[in-house]
Design a protein around this motif. Structure first.
Motif, PDB file in Angstrom:
ATOM      1  N   SER A 712     -41.828  -7.961  27.377  1.00 52.61           N
ATOM      2  CA  SER A 712     -41.306  -9.344  28.164  1.00 52.61           C
ATOM      3  C   SER A 712     -42.266 -10.452  27.808  1.00 52.61           C
ATOM      4  O   SER A 712     -42.292 -11.227  28.579  1.00 52.61           O
ATOM      5  N   GLN A 713     -43.279 -10.302  26.882  1.00 56.29           N
ATOM      6  CA  GLN A 713     -44.040 -11.383  26.877  1.00 56.29           C
ATOM      7  C   GLN A 713     -44.213 -11.313  25.261  1.00 56.29           C
ATOM      8  O   GLN A 713     -44.202 -10.500  24.311  1.00 56.29           O
ATOM      9  N   VAL A 714     -44.446 -12.941  24.763  1.00 52.76           N
ATOM     10  CA  VAL A 714     -44.599 -13.215  23.401  1.00 52.76           C
ATOM     11  C   VAL A 714     -45.880 -14.165  23.133  1.00 52.76           C
ATOM     12  O   VAL A 714     -46.187 -14.847  24.101  1.00 52.76           O
ATOM     13  N   ASP A 715     -46.449 -13.814  22.281  1.00 54.88           N
ATOM     14  CA  ASP A 715     -47.743 -14.775  21.933  1.00 54.88           C
ATOM     15  C   ASP A 715     -47.659 -15.588  20.701  1.00 54.88           C
ATOM     16  O   ASP A 715     -47.599 -15.040  19.722  1.00 54.88           O
ATOM     17  N   LEU A 716     -47.628 -16.979  21.074  1.00 51.71           N
ATOM     18  CA  LEU A 716     -47.484 -17.797  19.900  1.00 51.71           C
ATOM     19  C   LEU A 716     -48.666 -18.645  19.507  1.00 51.71           C
ATOM     20  O   LEU A 716     -48.555 -19.588  18.661  1.00 51.71           O
ATOM     21  N   ARG A 717     -49.696 -18.095  20.077  1.00 56.98           N
ATOM     22  CA  ARG A 717     -50.973 -18.754  19.733  1.00 56.98           C
ATOM     23  C   ARG A 717     -51.392 -18.759  18.258  1.00 56.98           C
ATOM     24  O   ARG A 717     -51.365 -17.529  17.583  1.00 56.98           O
ATOM     25  N   GLY A 718     -52.015 -19.655  17.555  1.00 58.32           N
ATOM     26  CA  GLY A 718     -52.523 -19.805  16.256  1.00 58.32           C
ATOM     27  C   GLY A 718     -51.233 -20.000  15.332  1.00 58.32           C
ATOM     28  O   GLY A 718     -51.437 -19.891  14.197  1.00 58.32           O
ATOM     29  N   MET A 719     -50.050 -20.175  15.853  1.00 60.75           N
ATOM     30  CA  MET A 719     -48.721 -20.635  14.887  1.00 60.75           C
ATOM     31  C   MET A 719     -48.553 -21.919  14.895  1.00 60.75           C
ATOM     32  O   MET A 719     -48.937 -22.685  15.918  1.00 60.75           O
ATOM     33  N   MET A 720     -47.973 -22.296  13.890  1.00 61.42           N
ATOM     34  CA  MET A 720     -47.409 -23.813  13.500  1.00 61.42           C
ATOM     35  C   MET A 720     -46.120 -23.771  14.521  1.00 61.42           C
ATOM     36  O   MET A 720     -45.885 -22.799  14.786  1.00 61.42           O
ATOM     37  N   ALA A 724     -43.620 -21.162  15.397  1.00 61.27           N
ATOM     38  CA  ALA A 724     -43.521 -20.650  16.722  1.00 61.27           C
ATOM     39  C   ALA A 724     -42.431 -20.540  17.170  1.00 61.27           C
ATOM     40  O   ALA A 724     -41.659 -19.800  18.250  1.00 61.27           O
ATOM     41  N   LEU A 725     -41.507 -21.760  16.790  1.00 60.45           N
ATOM     42  CA  LEU A 725     -40.046 -21.760  17.318  1.00 60.45           C
ATOM     43  C   LEU A 725     -39.166 -20.697  16.909  1.00 60.45           C
ATOM     44  O   LEU A 725     -38.253 -20.114  17.449  1.00 60.45           O
ATOM     45  N   ILE A 726     -39.215 -20.323  15.730  1.00 64.24           N
ATOM     46  CA  ILE A 726     -38.599 -19.059  14.995  1.00 64.24           C
ATOM     47  C   ILE A 726     -38.813 -17.921  15.651  1.00 64.24           C
ATOM     48  O   ILE A 726     -37.828 -17.211  15.982  1.00 64.24           O
ATOM     49  N   VAL A 727     -40.143 -17.527  15.962  1.00 62.97           N
ATOM     50  CA  VAL A 727     -40.465 -16.271  16.790  1.00 62.97           C
ATOM     51  C   VAL A 727     -39.946 -16.386  17.908  1.00 62.97           C
ATOM     52  O   VAL A 727     -39.432 -15.381  18.567  1.00 62.97           O
ATOM     53  N   LEU A 728     -39.962 -17.624  18.590  1.00 59.59           N
ATOM     54  CA  LEU A 728     -39.460 -17.829  19.976  1.00 59.59           C
ATOM     55  C   LEU A 728     -38.177 -17.415  20.023  1.00 59.59           C
ATOM     56  O   LEU A 728     -37.302 -16.721  21.148  1.00 59.59           O
ATOM     57  N   GLU A 729     -37.260 -17.939  19.113  1.00 63.50           N
ATOM     58  CA  GLU A 729     -35.765 -17.621  19.045  1.00 63.50           C
ATOM     59  C   GLU A 729     -35.333 -16.180  18.950  1.00 63.50           C
ATOM     60  O   GLU A 729     -34.627 -15.441  19.684  1.00 63.50           O
ATOM     61  N   ARG A 730     -36.276 -15.542  18.227  1.00 63.12           N
ATOM     62  CA  ARG A 730     -35.959 -14.033  18.032  1.00 63.12           C
ATOM     63  C   ARG A 730     -36.367 -13.365  19.171  1.00 63.12           C
ATOM     64  O   ARG A 730     -35.516 -12.493  19.435  1.00 63.12           O
ATOM     65  N   PHE A 731     -37.614 -13.799  19.877  1.00 66.44           N
ATOM     66  CA  PHE A 731     -37.705 -13.098  21.129  1.00 66.44           C
ATOM     67  C   PHE A 731     -36.913 -13.289  22.316  1.00 66.44           C
ATOM     68  O   PHE A 731     -36.447 -12.414  23.094  1.00 66.44           O
ATOM     69  N   LEU A 732     -36.086 -14.369  22.209  1.00 59.27           N
ATOM     70  CA  LEU A 732     -35.237 -14.495  23.427  1.00 59.27           C
ATOM     71  C   LEU A 732     -33.810 -13.949  23.100  1.00 59.27           C
ATOM     72  O   LEU A 732     -33.333 -13.285  23.975  1.00 59.27           O
ATOM     73  N   ASP A 733     -33.571 -13.662  21.613  1.00 60.10           N
ATOM     74  CA  ASP A 733     -32.432 -12.926  21.401  1.00 60.10           C
ATOM     75  C   ASP A 733     -32.635 -11.403  21.971  1.00 60.10           C
ATOM     76  O   ASP A 733     -31.736 -10.852  22.472  1.00 60.10           O
ATOM     77  N   THR A 734     -33.726 -10.866  21.506  1.00 59.07           N
ATOM     78  CA  THR A 734     -34.134  -9.603  21.963  1.00 59.07           C
ATOM     79  C   THR A 734     -34.224  -9.406  23.440  1.00 59.07           C
ATOM     80  O   THR A 734     -33.661  -8.313  24.075  1.00 59.07           O
ATOM     81  N   ALA A 735     -34.750 -10.428  24.109  1.00 62.64           N
ATOM     82  CA  ALA A 735     -34.861 -10.327  25.475  1.00 62.64           C
ATOM     83  C   ALA A 735     -33.393 -10.316  26.217  1.00 62.64           C
ATOM     84  O   ALA A 735     -33.271  -9.533  27.214  1.00 62.64           O
ATOM     85  N   ILE A 745     -44.128 -16.563  27.981  1.00 64.30           N
ATOM     86  CA  ILE A 745     -44.311 -17.272  26.461  1.00 64.30           C
ATOM     87  C   ILE A 745     -45.852 -17.886  26.498  1.00 64.30           C
ATOM     88  O   ILE A 745     -46.138 -18.673  27.485  1.00 64.30           O
ATOM     89  N   VAL A 746     -46.815 -17.011  25.733  1.00 62.31           N
ATOM     90  CA  VAL A 746     -48.057 -17.471  25.704  1.00 62.31           C
ATOM     91  C   VAL A 746     -48.380 -18.339  24.352  1.00 62.31           C
ATOM     92  O   VAL A 746     -48.003 -18.020  23.552  1.00 62.31           O
ATOM     93  N   HIS A 747     -48.490 -19.779  24.740  1.00 61.55           N
ATOM     94  CA  HIS A 747     -48.558 -20.927  23.702  1.00 61.55           C
ATOM     95  C   HIS A 747     -50.028 -21.584  23.875  1.00 61.55           C
ATOM     96  O   HIS A 747     -50.621 -22.263  22.636  1.00 61.55           O
ATOM     97  N   GLY A 748     -50.829 -21.301  24.752  1.00 66.27           N
ATOM     98  CA  GLY A 748     -52.301 -21.587  24.813  1.00 66.27           C
ATOM     99  C   GLY A 748     -52.380 -23.091  25.168  1.00 66.27           C
ATOM    100  O   GLY A 748     -51.222 -23.772  25.058  1.00 66.27           O
ATOM    101  N   LYS A 749     -53.479 -23.976  25.449  1.00 68.53           N
ATOM    102  CA  LYS A 749     -53.648 -25.288  25.687  1.00 68.53           C
ATOM    103  C   LYS A 749     -53.770 -26.180  24.790  1.00 68.53           C
ATOM    104  O   LYS A 749     -52.962 -26.960  24.363  1.00 68.53           O
ATOM    105  N   GLY A 750     -54.673 -25.870  23.843  1.00 63.08           N
ATOM    106  CA  GLY A 750     -54.968 -26.494  22.718  1.00 63.08           C
ATOM    107  C   GLY A 750     -54.605 -28.074  22.671  1.00 63.08           C
ATOM    108  O   GLY A 750     -54.909 -28.832  23.831  1.00 63.08           O
ATOM    109  N   THR A 751     -54.063 -28.450  21.674  1.00 66.84           N
ATOM    110  CA  THR A 751     -53.408 -29.978  21.568  1.00 66.84           C
ATOM    111  C   THR A 751     -52.113 -30.136  22.365  1.00 66.84           C
ATOM    112  O   THR A 751     -51.929 -31.308  22.731  1.00 66.84           O
TER     113      THR A 751
END
Length: 789
Positions: A712-720, A724-735, A745-751
């Motif tokens: 129920s959670q995906v971690d996108l930190r450290g990705m371009m 990150a959008l490709i991984v997010l799309e697959r994650f939502l399909d699976t969910a 969706i964990v994306h961090g604060k960063g920039t």
């Protein structure tokens, strides 16, 4: 018991019945007791005797006949033994026979069930030791066995050896050249000594002792000197044997005397049992039943005379003492009036003797103190008694002895004198007997007595039926209707000329003719009613049998239905339990996988998911059972929006969203939308409770599989951003496939570039219903929580 009562019993032929009973007994004393049996007048004694007979009948049917054979009186022998006397072998064998019968009878009557005669069997005291001692010691009436004592065995062994020695010596003599002196070459015995027959002219050629000479004097029976000593020894052994036999017999006699009381009691009990079982055998022979007993009335159903052929005897119903106390029986000669009267009296006497009666089960017999009968013609030239006088002598005696507990039977009451006077006397005698409280049954031909019975309370008419078509009696008794004598019809049948019968009819007065005509019409009406009643009884019986069959069939159907319902419920419970067990196992495995999902790779997760799916598929197959596939039933009606349907080809269920003009259905099956034609689906009208429970369990298990296997959670930190959008799309399909309701969706604060791209994607996604930043404790602005559709 008075002489008149004894005479009445003989008149009613009770002694002939007792002779039949005697023939059923085994022992001599049992037969004597049967012949000496007399009616009892105490209700309790009669009940006890009837119960004993019934118990014996049941035992005969279940176990056969007990062994009473060979039992002979032993009282005198036991008395002599008790006084110190020595019994002979025959007497001892008779005692052994009693002991053997007591033992077999005790075994025959052994059992837990208590009966009116079980105490007699239990009272027997078998003595197997004494029985075996006698039977092993005595092999015949005049012979004791060698095993009777060691001393006797030794004596007889020596006797056989000595006899052999004597025979050897004499055989040598016969075989030698001295045989020419012998009359015959044989060995014989004279005065218990072995001798040879010698010719008279050569008597001095063989030295020895002469024991006998033939009647002609030509032969001398000589004991050669060579065998004198052996013969003397043999005589001594014979004396010893005799003395030892006397000692053994005295010892056995003393043992019998020591058990005199037990043996005597056993003998009496066996004779008692023999008498009881004789009554039971007679009951089975005559097809009798145990009657009910009363102290007020008699009620016989289907009664038969016991001395007639039971297959040919006509059963009749008889009653006395309940509705009426006097029965007047009329009818033609040879019609069965006297037999009916005797049947009434004899069955009463049999019941009071403890015998079963030849009648139906619902019969009742009254216990009388006396049964007095005046039946038959006892005219006597020697005593100057006419028919009328002999009858009147008996009647006087009967009236002297009668009381309230007496059954009186009169045959042809008032006959043998002037009809008018005879009828008047008959009525007066009946009234007198009734006044004493006695119950009366009488036969008569007098019309006056028929009228008396019709007009007097407590007196009832009865008649012996006569078939006017065949001019023959039927021997059936009909209560309530007086009978005709049918003298003219019987005379005509026997060949009396018709003109004589016509002259006789002309002499009848008009009143008698009218009375006889009334009786004729009554009899015709009665016979018609009898036929109608018989037909009604038959129809009623048919209806009862049909109703009984219908009831049995209905009960059978109810029982079968209950079995089917119970079986179906049991199968449904078993299916539900099996599906629940499979679901629980799958859920437990998936929970374990969920705990370990951080340590497992995706291949292991999918393997676990496949195993859980296999378990559920197996449960679904079990629910379906091994029954052959049947063709799907045709649709009951066209599907419409909102219906639940089943795709026939796939077995998948779906909800109808809409139906267009061409009849094509738009279906929602899970997340899929499908188009199908009406003939490709079947409307699901409803499910059984068991099916709903199973389907709910499986649906819950499937949901658990999806939610447990999909994170129920995906971690996108450290990705371009693009990655990150490709991984997010697959994650939502699976969910969505896993039917998750919310995801993190964990994306961090960063920039903030990835965060901005994720939220922009979520706005456009057809899977997302809404989203928000994380709250305190969830990661705040470093995460986004999305709620899926």
């Amino acid at each position: 018991m008075s002489d008149l009562f004894e005479k009445s019993m003989a008149t009613l032929e009770l002694p002939r019945v007792l002779e039949l009973l005697s023939g059923c007994a085994v022992t001599e004393e049992g037969r004597e007791r049967a012949l000496a049996l007399r009616p009892m007048d105490d209700m309790d004694d009669v009940k006890r005797a009837q119960a004993e007979t019934t118990a014996a009948v049941k035992l005969l049917v279940l176990r056969g006949t007990p062994g009473f054979a060979g039992i002979k009186p032993v009282a005198a022998s036991l008395q002599r033994a008790d006084m110190g006397g020595s019994l002979n072998t025959r007497e001892l064998l008779e005692i052994a026979a009693v002991l053997r019968a007591a033992r077999t009878a005790a075994d025959y009557g052994a059992g837990e069930e208590k009966t009116p005669i079980s105490h007699l069997f239990h009272a027997l005291t078998p003595n197997r030791f004494l029985e075996d001692t006698i039977t092993n010691s005595i092999v015949g009436e005049d012979e004791l066995a060698d095993s009777a004592s060691p001393e006797l065995a030794a004596i007889r062994r020596h006797m056989r050896a000595t006899e052999s020695k004597v025979r050897d010596i004499l055989q040598k003599l016969i075989s030698s050249n001295q045989s020419k002196y012998l009359q015959e070459s044989i060995i014989t015995i004279r005065s218990d000594r072995y001798v040879v027959p010698v010719k008279s002219e050569h008597k001095n050629a063989i030295p020895g002792l002469v024991h006998d000479v033939s009647s002609s004097g030509s032969t001398f029976f000589i004991e050669p000197m060579g065998v004198v000593k052996a013969n003397n020894e043999l005589r001594e052994l014979l004396a010893k044997e005799k003395k030892e036999i006397e000692r053994i017999l005295a010892e056995l006699s003393a043992q019998c005397a020591a058990h005199k009381t037990d043996i005597s009691e056993d003998y009496q009990l066996l004779i008692w049992l023999d008498a009881i079982f004789a009554r039971a055998k007679l009951s089975l022979k005559l097809e009798c039943i145990e009657p009910k007993l009363s102290d007020k009335y008699l009620h016989l159903r289907g009664a038969r005379h016991p001395l007639l052929d039971q297959k040919k005897a006509v059963p009749n119903d008889l009653e006395l003492g309940e509705r009426f106390d006097t029965l007047v029986i009329t009818g033609p000669n040879t019609g069965g009036k006297t037999v009916t009267l005797k049947t009434l009296g004899l069955i009463t006497l049999m019941a009071q003797c403890g015998l079963h009666i030849p009648a139906r089960d619902d019969s009742t017999v009254r216990v009388f103190s006396k049964v007095l009968a005046d039946i038959g013609d006892e005219q006597s030239i020697a005593q100057s008694l006419s028919t009328f006088s002999s009858h009147m002598t008996n009647i006087v005696g009967i009236l002297d002895e009668a009381d309230g507990d007496t059954l009186i039977l009169f045959d042809e009451l008032g006959a043998g004198t002037d009809p008018v006077e005879g009828a008047a006397l008959a009525a007066a005698i009946i009234e007198s007997a009734r006044g004493m409280g006695a119950q009366v049954a009488a036969t008569t031909h007098y019309a006056e007595l028929k009228v008396y019975a019709m007009t007097t309370p407590g007196v009832e008419n009865a008649s012996c039926e006569f078939n006017v078509e065949t001019l023959a009696p039927t021997y059936r008794l009909v209560l309530g209707i007086p009978g005709k004598s049918n003298a003219f019809a019987i005379s005509r049948r026997l060949g009396l000329p018709e003109y004589i019968i016509e002259k006789a009819a002309a002499r009848l007065d008009a009143e008698n003719v009218r009375f006889e005509d009334v009786l004729t019409r009554l009899d015709q009406q009665r016979q018609e009613m009898e036929r109608e009643r018989a037909e009604a009884r038959r129809l009623k019986l048919d209806m009862e049998q049909s109703a009984e069959k219908a009831r049995e069939y209905r009960e059978k159907l109810e029982a079968e239905r209950a079995k089917v319902v119970e079986k179906a419920n049991a199968e449904a419970r078993a299916i539900i339990e099996e599906a629940r067990a499979a679901s629980d196992l799958a859920i437990s495995q998936l929970k374990e996988l969920k705990k370990q999902q951080d340590r497992l790779d995706w291949q292991q997760v999918n393997d676990g998911r496949a195993e859980a799916r296999r378990l559920l598929n197996e449960a679904e197959r079990n629910i379906g059972g091994s029954a052959p596939e049947v063709e799907a039933p045709p649709p009951s009606r066209p599907a419409k929006a909102g219906d639940t349907v089943e795709l026939v080809s796939m077995g998948t269920r779906a909800t109808v969203l809409s139906v267009n003009k061409e009849g094509v259905l738009q279906l929602q099956a899970g997340i899929l939308k499908i188009s199908a034609k009406q003939e490709e689906v079947r409307v699901v009208e409803g499910e059984t409770p068991a099916q709903k429970d199973v389907r709910r369990i499986i649906a819950k298990a499937e949901h658990t599989i999806r939610t447990a296997a999909v994170p129920s959670q995906v971690d996108l930190r450290g990705m371009m951003t693009d990655e990150a959008l490709i991984v997010l799309e697959r994650f939502l399909d699976t969910a969505m496939m896993g039917k998750l309701e919310t995801v993190t969706i964990v994306h961090g604060k960063g920039t903030g570039a990835v965060r901005s791209a994720v939220r922009t994607y979520l706005k456009r996604s057809r899977y997302v219903k809404s989203f928000r930043p994380g709250r305190y404790g969830e990661g705040e602005d470093g995460v986004t929580v999305a709620e899926l559709k």
